[in-house]
Write an enzyme that holds these catalytic residues in place. Sequence first.
Site, PDB file in Angstrom:
ATOM      1  N   ASP A   1       0.837  -1.208   0.000  1.00 18.92           N
ATOM      2  CA  ASP A   1       0.000   0.000   0.000  1.00 18.92           C
ATOM      3  C   ASP A   1       0.868   1.253   0.000  1.00 18.92           C
ATOM      4  OD1 ASP A   1      -2.469   1.594   0.259  1.00 18.92           O
ATOM      5  OD2 ASP A   1      -1.537   2.131   2.160  1.00 18.92           O
TER       6      ASP A   1
ATOM      7  N   ARG B   1       0.074   6.420  -6.716  1.00 20.14           N
ATOM      8  CA  ARG B   1      -1.249   7.001  -6.990  1.00 20.14           C
ATOM      9  C   ARG B   1      -1.220   8.513  -6.817  1.00 20.14           C
ATOM     10  NH1 ARG B   1      -4.746   4.268  -2.778  1.00 20.14           N
ATOM     11  NH2 ARG B   1      -6.392   5.618  -3.548  1.00 20.14           N
TER      12      ARG B   1
HETATM   13  N1  URA Z   1      -6.476   6.972   3.016  1.00 27.49           N
HETATM   14  C1  URA Z   1      -5.738   5.870   2.740  1.00 27.49           C
HETATM   15  O1  URA Z   1      -5.136   5.292   3.618  1.00 27.49           O
HETATM   16  N2  URA Z   1      -5.697   5.446   1.475  1.00 27.49           N
HETATM   17  C2  URA Z   1      -6.363   6.039   0.455  1.00 27.49           C
HETATM   18  O2  URA Z   1      -6.296   5.581  -0.663  1.00 27.49           O
HETATM   19  C3  URA Z   1      -7.116   7.187   0.760  1.00 27.49           C
HETATM   20  C4  URA Z   1      -7.158   7.630   2.052  1.00 27.49           C
END
Ligand code: URA
Length: 439
Positions: A160, A167
């Site tokens: 992530d 992203r």
């Molecule tokens: N918070 C997160 O942790 N991830 C996202 O994609 C958007 C907000």
Amino acid sequence: MRAVDLIYKKRLGLELSPPEIDYLISGYTRGEIPDYQMAAFLMAVCWRGMTRAETFALTDAMVRSGRQLDLSAFGAVADKHSTGGVGDKVSLVVVPLVAALGVPVAKMSGRGLGHTGGTLDKLESFPGLRVELSEREFLEQLGRIGLVIAGQSPELAPADGKVYALRDATATVDSIPLIAASIMSKKLAAGAPVIVLDVKVGSGAFMRRRTEADRLARLLVDIGRTAGRKVQAVLTDMNQPLGWAVGNALEVKEAILTLRGEGPADLVEVCVEIAGRMLFLAGRYPDLQAARRAVRAVLAEGAALGKLADLVAAQGGDPALVWEPDRLPTAPVRRTVAARQPGYITRLDARAVGEAAVRLGAGRSKKGDPVDHRVGFIFHRKRGDWVSPGEPLFEVHARTESEAEAGAAAVLDALVIGERRPPARPAVLGTVEAGPGEA
Ligand code: URA
């Protein structure tokens, strides 16, 4: 399997299988799939979306990209997460509250980015307080005092972290399945069996429209429940800042006032709802009403302040500041801005206020920038309040006169005064609950 074929498949709007999604995520985490291919895949997801099964597979692949905390030794540990907003100091209130009522809270938080604030930056308003804890320190503190707030461990859901940075740089943040997988992969890896999500809705939130926020909240709850956790979501208003204060130390002070039973009504409403649901889902009370009553009683008695002081002391800060919050760092320039015309406040735009706070130095425009804990705004009037000429609208806390002037001008632009009182809007807009028998 080849990444290019999977990108093409998603571009056509076809459904990827769990092994295909796993191939992309594990390959990217190991550095075998380059940024440009992952970026193309993410853009295809933004346009084509993901099915429920794909979103679950994406979350699962991101959870499995790193370590997962085992909190089973601590019982029904609760966690909360906010999708981010302006003036959102809910964690600083709710974590000590829930811990004071006997349910341990283990929370990994983030820093402010863009116009939104972050709990870690707020906590660091206590000079010397450490938020970078090792896994051992995190677990030891949870066992010893029953509450901990630390930075996201890089070992949990590392996919992530990598995907999110990409992203951010490729205009692929605002996709509901990508946001859901990002949030839930971190929450699931952090191990708490009870999770309450605060999904913000409005101009200062990721989700500006209620329909989008509802979709995101349902998906988050669905992912968590399917993974065997007790999860509920609360939708809360983010069209105007939450509470009176925006800015790190100013928000810490407001959180302390709230824990003393002197908090603003909207912040109290959100905190009671979130803390109540954490306690209820953890099995501490037989129903939500009883949990909310207990939370209100603790707020009125100021009985959770000691828990905040425990947390500050355990993480290297001075707990005396919890009892004397006026000693928290303050800005050198303080200016009160008064109304020039009479009327009702009909709008106080959260995003514009958040951006003005960032320009004062309270937030950062890119990762790694330092923040100034002292600066920000305190509102004396908010949406629906009447103001007469000469009465204070808000205070600016700034580093210099010229920054105070710019901040005041930006907030005056964000504020609309009209003749008619706007219809009342609650702070808690709705909830998404777990199914029967699960809560
Ligand atoms: N918070 C997160 O942790 N991830 C996202 O994609 C958007 C907000």
